[in-house]
Design a protein around this motif. Structure first.
Motif, short mmCIF file in Angstrom:
data_model
loop_
_atom_site.label_atom_id
_atom_site.label_comp_id
_atom_site.label_asym_id
_atom_site.label_seq_id
_atom_site.Cartn_x
_atom_site.Cartn_y
_atom_site.Cartn_z
N VAL A 104 0.83 -1.20 0.00
CA VAL A 104 0.00 0.00 0.00
C VAL A 104 0.86 1.25 0.00
CG1 VAL A 104 -1.69 1.34 1.34
CG2 VAL A 104 -1.92 -1.15 1.19
N GLU A 105 0.53 2.15 -0.90
CA GLU A 105 1.13 3.48 -0.84
C GLU A 105 0.02 4.42 -0.37
OE1 GLU A 105 3.50 4.71 -4.23
OE2 GLU A 105 2.93 6.81 -3.88
N ALA A 106 0.25 5.11 0.75
CA ALA A 106 -0.78 5.99 1.29
C ALA A 106 -0.48 7.44 0.95
CB ALA A 106 -0.87 5.82 2.81
N LEU A 107 -1.48 8.13 0.45
CA LEU A 107 -1.38 9.58 0.23
C LEU A 107 -2.15 10.22 1.36
CD1 LEU A 107 -2.09 10.05 -3.60
CD2 LEU A 107 0.11 10.20 -2.42
N GLU A 108 -1.46 10.84 2.29
CA GLU A 108 -2.15 11.35 3.47
C GLU A 108 -2.46 12.84 3.37
OE1 GLU A 108 -0.33 10.14 7.12
OE2 GLU A 108 0.03 8.11 6.37
N ALA A 109 -3.59 13.22 3.96
CA ALA A 109 -3.94 14.63 4.07
C ALA A 109 -4.31 14.88 5.52
CB ALA A 109 -5.11 14.97 3.16
N PRO A 110 -4.06 16.10 6.03
CA PRO A 110 -4.40 16.39 7.43
C PRO A 110 -5.90 16.22 7.68
CG PRO A 110 -3.11 18.18 6.47
CD PRO A 110 -3.47 17.26 5.35
N TYR A 111 -6.26 15.92 8.94
CA TYR A 111 -7.66 15.76 9.34
C TYR A 111 -8.47 16.97 8.88
CZ TYR A 111 -7.73 11.54 12.19
OH TYR A 111 -7.73 10.25 12.62
N GLY A 112 -9.57 16.70 8.22
CA GLY A 112 -10.46 17.77 7.76
C GLY A 112 -10.27 18.07 6.29
N GLU A 113 -9.08 17.78 5.78
CA GLU A 113 -8.83 18.09 4.38
C GLU A 113 -9.02 16.88 3.48
OE1 GLU A 113 -5.14 20.25 4.07
OE2 GLU A 113 -5.71 21.45 5.80
N VAL A 114 -8.91 17.12 2.18
CA VAL A 114 -8.99 16.02 1.22
C VAL A 114 -7.64 15.93 0.51
CG1 VAL A 114 -11.50 16.16 0.88
CG2 VAL A 114 -9.99 17.51 -0.58
N VAL A 115 -7.41 14.80 -0.13
CA VAL A 115 -6.15 14.62 -0.86
C VAL A 115 -6.27 15.34 -2.21
CG1 VAL A 115 -4.56 12.93 -1.84
CG2 VAL A 115 -5.78 12.41 0.29
N ALA A 116 -5.33 16.23 -2.48
CA ALA A 116 -5.39 17.00 -3.73
C ALA A 116 -5.30 16.07 -4.93
CB ALA A 116 -4.25 18.02 -3.77
N LEU A 117 -6.14 16.35 -5.94
CA LEU A 117 -6.19 15.48 -7.11
C LEU A 117 -4.86 15.43 -7.86
CD1 LEU A 117 -9.74 16.45 -8.44
CD2 LEU A 117 -9.07 14.32 -7.31
N GLU A 118 -4.10 16.52 -7.81
CA GLU A 118 -2.78 16.53 -8.49
C GLU A 118 -1.87 15.47 -7.86
OE1 GLU A 118 -3.61 20.03 -6.88
OE2 GLU A 118 -5.16 19.45 -8.32
N ARG A 119 -1.98 15.31 -6.55
CA ARG A 119 -1.15 14.30 -5.88
C ARG A 119 -1.56 12.90 -6.32
NH1 ARG A 119 -1.53 14.86 0.27
NH2 ARG A 119 0.12 13.28 0.21
N VAL A 120 -2.87 12.70 -6.46
CA VAL A 120 -3.37 11.39 -6.88
C VAL A 120 -2.86 11.09 -8.28
CG1 VAL A 120 -5.45 10.01 -7.30
CG2 VAL A 120 -5.45 11.74 -5.47
N GLU A 121 -2.95 12.10 -9.14
CA GLU A 121 -2.54 11.92 -10.52
C GLU A 121 -1.04 11.60 -10.62
OE1 GLU A 121 -3.46 15.16 -13.20
OE2 GLU A 121 -3.45 13.72 -14.86
N SER A 122 -0.21 12.34 -9.88
CA SER A 122 1.22 12.08 -10.03
C SER A 122 1.60 10.73 -9.43
CB SER A 122 2.08 13.23 -9.50
OG SER A 122 1.79 13.45 -8.17
N ALA A 123 0.92 10.32 -8.35
CA ALA A 123 1.21 8.99 -7.78
C ALA A 123 0.83 7.90 -8.78
CB ALA A 123 0.45 8.80 -6.48
N LEU A 124 -0.31 8.08 -9.45
CA LEU A 124 -0.77 7.07 -10.40
C LEU A 124 0.13 7.01 -11.63
CD1 LEU A 124 -4.63 7.65 -10.17
CD2 LEU A 124 -3.47 5.49 -9.70
#
Ligand SMILES: *Cc1c(COP(=O)(O)O)cnc(C)c1O
Length: 364
Positions: A104-124
């Motif tokens: 598992v590779e986890a993309l973490e965001a602080p409590y309350g926030e969401v994971v930015a889509l740019e981060r998801v895209e670059s990880a993928l």
């Protein structure tokens, strides 16, 4: 008001269940291998397809929603999993994947926030993943992710989208077919306002085809088995028949055109709650909402309290008035509380709760 009066139970799950739905469970038991059960099943499936916005079968599991989170992982093709982690439930999805032997590779965001889509895209783009996991409405923080965009990014990069919409489904738009979600799951006891004990999921055709080749599907959560039995309006094992009666009654109550109405009611409850927090800020007792505007769930709001207000006391004092809200999650217990404004609650019942909250905060 007493705790037994409808409209006083505002946990972000389990949610309040209407007396008519509870009464439906008192019908006599029937065999789950006969035409009577198959008819009940058919009504449930038909209603759930409307809730999920799909023409595909919705599988019904006699388990809590976590069971279907495990199913999502176990039935997915071999390979690493990208997990978007922005709270307790999305962290659980990642943990389940690890427990099922996935890298598992986890993309973490602080409590309350969401994971930015740019981060998801670059990880993928950086690596090939079998699947992406995400929580639509992260019930521990009140943040809502754009699961449509996440599913698109997953597809564009050859990964399956596995979506936990446990506190989203039924309270916020989910378009299983239009958004091409590969596996989306929910539980009975959140925005669908049913007793705990059932979980529902829909798998895309390509996910199901891949599942047939998945080596470690296990048994209880084998989606191929679910599909096989669903075609006969049955379940692989003994289902929680009484809960099916409740589900059947709730699906009939929502009706063929009820979803837009339900979503609108939830949006109105969220707006009422958000406006209340803004209005209360000058009092100095509550300081705001954990999730930033623009990525808030319509079903749960995490209200932050001032440094000199112990949120746990607020929750307890409110309970004495007959209103049950959720405590802040984990490290947020002293500094926040969670209002579940979902299920069969309404702007009217939420307003009663918020009035009681004003009195509770003033009395401390
Ligand atoms: C409640 C919840 C779960 C877990 O559901 P169970 O029915 O307790 O297994 C998972 N994810 C989210 C987002 C939830 O709100």
């Amino acid at each position: 008001m007493t705790a037994s009066a409808f409209g006083t139970f505002f946990l972000p799950g389990p949610t309040e269940v209407r007396p008519e739905i509870l009464a439906a469970m008192q019908r006599p038991l029937i065999s789950h291998r006969g035409p009577e059960f198959e008819a009940v099943y058919a009504h449930c499936d038909e209603g759930l397809r409307r809730v999920f916005r799909t023409t595909r079968p919705v599988f019904i599991s006699s388990s809590s929603a976590t069971g279907l989170m495990e199913a999502a992982i176990r039935n997915a093709p071999a390979g690493p999993v990208l997990s978007l982690v922005n709270g307790a439930f999305s962290a659980r999805f990642a943990d389940i994947a690890r427990a099922c032997g996935r890298v598992v590779e986890a993309l973490e965001a602080p409590y309350g926030e969401v994971v930015a889509l740019e981060r998801v895209e670059s990880a993928l783009r950086a690596r090939r993943f079998a699947a992406v996991t995400a929580a639509h409405s992260e019930t521990s923080t009140g943040a809502a992710q754009d699961v449509q965009a996440i599913a698109e990014l997953a597809h564009a990069n050859g990964a399956f989208s596995l979506i936990d919409s446990v506190s989203g489904m039924g309270g916020m738009p989910v378009e299983t077919d239009a958004w091409a979600l590969d596996f989306v799951l929910t539980g009975s006891q959140k925005a669908l306002a049913l007793p705990p004990g059932l979980a529902f999921c829909c798998a895309s055709e390509r996910y199901l085809a891949a599942a047939a080749e998945a080596p470690a599907r296990g048994r209880y959560f084998d989606i191929v088995e679910f599909a096989h039995y669903a075609a006969k309006h049955q379940t692989p094992n003994t289902p929680a028949v009484s809960l099916f009666y409740a589900l059947e009654a709730q699906m009939a109550a929502i009706g063929p055109t009820g979803m837009e109405c339900r979503w609108a009611r939830h949006a109105a409850m969220a707006a009422t709650t958000h406006a209340w927090v803004e209005h209360q800020r000058p009092s100095g007792r509550v300081t705001g909402i954990l999730a930033p505007a623009g990525s808030r769930s319509n079903t749960v709001t995490v209200v932050k309290t001032a440094d000199d207000v112990d949120a746990r006391r607020v929750v307890d004092a409110l309970a004495e008035r007959g209103y049950v809200v959720g405590g802040g999650y984990g490290k947020l217990a002293a500094s926040s509380f969670r209002i579940g404004h979902m299920g069969d609650q309404s702007v009217a019942t939420i307003t009663n709760l918020l009035d009681a909250l004003v009195e509770t905060l003033a009395a401390r």
